[in-house]
Design an enzyme around this catalytic site. Structure first.
Site, mmCIF file in Angstrom:
data_model
loop_
_atom_site.group_PDB
_atom_site.id
_atom_site.type_symbol
_atom_site.label_atom_id
_atom_site.label_comp_id
_atom_site.label_asym_id
_atom_site.label_seq_id
_atom_site.Cartn_x
_atom_site.Cartn_y
_atom_site.Cartn_z
ATOM 1 N N SER A 63 0.821 -1.211 0.000
ATOM 2 C CA SER A 63 0.000 0.000 0.000
ATOM 3 C C SER A 63 0.856 1.263 0.000
ATOM 4 O O SER A 63 2.057 1.214 0.235
ATOM 5 C CB SER A 63 -0.907 0.004 1.226
ATOM 6 O OG SER A 63 -1.533 -1.254 1.373
HETATM 7 N N1 SAH Z 1 -0.176 -5.074 4.001
HETATM 8 C C1 SAH Z 1 0.297 -5.506 2.702
HETATM 9 C C2 SAH Z 1 -0.716 -5.127 1.634
HETATM 10 C C3 SAH Z 1 -1.520 -6.277 1.210
HETATM 11 S S1 SAH Z 1 -2.811 -5.996 0.004
HETATM 12 C C4 SAH Z 1 1.677 -4.921 2.432
HETATM 13 O O1 SAH Z 1 2.174 -4.126 3.202
HETATM 14 O O2 SAH Z 1 2.281 -5.293 1.423
HETATM 15 C C5 SAH Z 1 -4.140 -6.907 0.731
HETATM 16 C C6 SAH Z 1 -3.913 -8.372 1.025
HETATM 17 O O3 SAH Z 1 -5.077 -8.862 1.689
HETATM 18 C C7 SAH Z 1 -3.728 -9.280 -0.189
HETATM 19 O O4 SAH Z 1 -2.495 -9.914 -0.085
HETATM 20 C C8 SAH Z 1 -4.878 -10.281 -0.101
HETATM 21 O O5 SAH Z 1 -4.499 -11.602 -0.493
HETATM 22 C C9 SAH Z 1 -5.207 -10.245 1.381
HETATM 23 N N2 SAH Z 1 -6.565 -10.703 1.762
HETATM 24 C C10 SAH Z 1 -7.720 -10.622 1.051
HETATM 25 N N3 SAH Z 1 -8.741 -11.154 1.751
HETATM 26 C C11 SAH Z 1 -8.233 -11.575 2.943
HETATM 27 C C12 SAH Z 1 -8.796 -12.222 4.089
HETATM 28 N N4 SAH Z 1 -10.095 -12.535 4.163
HETATM 29 N N5 SAH Z 1 -7.961 -12.512 5.119
HETATM 30 C C13 SAH Z 1 -6.639 -12.205 5.071
HETATM 31 N N6 SAH Z 1 -6.059 -11.601 4.014
HETATM 32 C C14 SAH Z 1 -6.844 -11.284 2.960
#
Ligand code: SAH
Length: 329
Positions: A63
Site C-alpha cells: 500500500s
Molecule cells: N499489508 C500488505 C498489503 C496487502 S494488500 C503490504 O504491506 O504489502 C491486501 C492483502 O489482503 C492481499 O495480499 C490479499 O491476499 C489479502 N486478503 C484478502 N482477503 C483476505 C482475508 N479474508 N484474510 C486475510 N487476508 C486477505
C-alpha cells in the site's frame, strides 16, 4: 539504498505530521525485498502503491506508505504495542510496524493467500526480525493465540468489521480499517475504538484497496441468502420512508451502521431477520423493519449528517446502537 529510504520518508512527511517512531521505521526496512518484481529504486521508494506479487488471477500490493503512516498514526501505534495486521500480503507494512513497536512489541500478520504468506516469511527471515509473526488464514477470525491486541490494522478493503477483532482487542484499543461499501463503490476508512460500553467509529479518510476475499468479502452473498429466505413472506410493502438525503449518503450510512445491504438486479435491499426494505429513492419496507427504523430515527436526530461527520455506536458484536454528530459528542 539508505538515501532512497530517506527520500521516501521526506515524501511521507509531506503528507502529515507523523511521530518520529513511525518515520524512523520506514528508514529501517528495504521495500524491494518484499516484491517478486524488480523495480527501479525511484519506483520502489516513491510514495505509491506497488504490485509485489501475483498468484494465478490474484495479486497483492504494498500500500501507499504515507497512507500506512496515517493508519498507524490514527491507530495510536507506539513502542511496546501488540498489533494484528489483516491482509499482510508479502509483509512490508508488518515489518515496518515491527520497527515501530520495537522489541517489547509484537506484530501478527494474517494473509489468506499461501504464496504471498510464504514470501512474507522469507522477507522477515532475511531481515532477522523476531517480533513479527505471519499466519496463513482468513483474517475474519483474527488470531486468538496472541490476543489481546492494542491495535488491529486492516490493509484490505473489508465489507464488514469482524466481531472476532473486537473480542481480541483490549479496552481502549483501536481498529483502523477501510470498509468496502459495494453499493456505492466507495472505501471509506474508519477508526473503531473499543470502550468499556461498546465500539465507537469515526471516518478517517477515503481510500482504494484490494477487495477482501473469504469471509471478509462475502457480505453481499450472505445478505442475499437471508433475503431469499424471508422475501416470500411478504406480498405488499408496508410503508415508504422518504429521506431528505441522497442515495449515495444513505447507502453509505446504512452499510456502515448495519452491514445489512445487498444488491440484486440493480436493486439495493436492506435485510433484517424478519423484514426487509428496497431502495427506491426512499425505503419501501416489507414487514416490521425495526433496525431500519432505528437507524432512520437516529440519523434524523443528526439532521442527516454525512457519513464523514458521523459517530457510529455498536455493541461488541458490531450490532448498531446509535449515531451522533462529531461536533455534538
Ligand atoms: N499489508 C500488505 C498489503 C496487502 S494488500 C503490504 O504491506 O504489502 C491486501 C492483502 O489482503 C492481499 O495480499 C490479499 O491476499 C489479502 N486478503 C484478502 N482477503 C483476505 C482475508 N479474508 N484474510 C486475510 N487476508 C486477505
Amino acid at each position: 539504498m539508505r538515501d532512497w529510504r530517506e527520500w521516501l520518508v521526506r515524501q511521507i512527511s509531506l503528507a502529515g505530521n507523523f511521530d518520529r517512531h513511525i518515520l524512523d521505521a520506514f528508514l529501517q526496512v528495504p521495500r524491494e525485498i518484499f516484491s517478486e518484481f524488480k523495480y527501479d529504486p525511484d519506483v520502489v521508494y516513491s510514495d505509491n502503491v506497488i504490485v509485489t506479487a501475483k498468484d494465478k488471477d490474484t495479486y497483492t500490493t504494498s500500500s501507499q506508505p504515507s497512507l500506512m503512516a496515517l493508519f498507524m498514526s490514527a491507530a495510536g501505534l507506539k513502542p511496546g504495542m501488540k498489533v494484528l495486521e489483516i491482509g499482510s500480503g508479502t509483509g512490508y507494512n508488518a515489518c515496518v510496524m515491527a520497527h515501530v513497536v520495537g522489541e517489547e512489541g509484537l506484530v501478527v500478520g494474517v494473509e489468506i493467500n499461501r504464496k504471498f504468506f510464504e514470501k512474507s516469511l522469507e522477507a522477515a527471515a532475511a531481515l532477522s526480525l523476531r517480533n513479527v509473526v505471519f499466519v496463513n488464514a482468513d483474517g475474519f477470525f483474527g488470531f486468538e493465540k496472541f490476543a489481546p491486541y492494542d491495535v488491529v490494522l486492516v490493509t484490505v478493503a473489508v465489507e464488514r468489521i469482524s466481531p472476532h477483532w473486537i473480542g481480541q482487542l483490549k479496552i481502549d484499543g483501536r481498529i483502523v480499517a477501510p470498509v468496502h461499501v459495494y453499493t456505492i463503490d466507495r472505501q471509506p476508512a474508519f477508526v473503531f475504538e473499543k470502550t468499556s460500553e461498546g465500539v465507537v467509529a469515526k471516518h478517517l479518510v477515503e481510500t482504494r484497496f484490494i477487495k477482501a476475499g473469504g469471509s471478509l468479502g462475502d457480505l453481499n452473498e450472505r445478505n442475499l441468502e437471508r433475503l431469499s429466505r424471508i422475501e416470500k413472506m411478504f406480498v405488499e410493502p408496508s410503508d415508504f420512508l422518504r429521506l431528505p438525503s441522497s442515495q449515495y449518503e444513505t447507502l453509505g450510512v446504512f452499510h456502515v451502521a448495519s452491514w445489512s445491504l445487498c444488491e440484486r438486479l440493480g436493486w439495493v435491499y436492506f435485510v433484517e431477520d424478519n423484514a426487509f426494505a428496497r431502495w427506491k429513492g426512499g425505503w419501501e419496507t416489507y414487514g416490521e423493519t425495526k433496525l431500519l427504523k432505528a437507524i432512520v430515527e437516529e440519523w434524523a436526530r443528526t439532521r442527516y449528517t454525512s457519513m464523514t461527520l458521523l459517530v457510529f455506536h455498536y455493541d461488541y458484536d458490531m450490532n448498531f446502537k446509535g449515531l451522533e454528530r462529531w461536533d455534538e459528542t
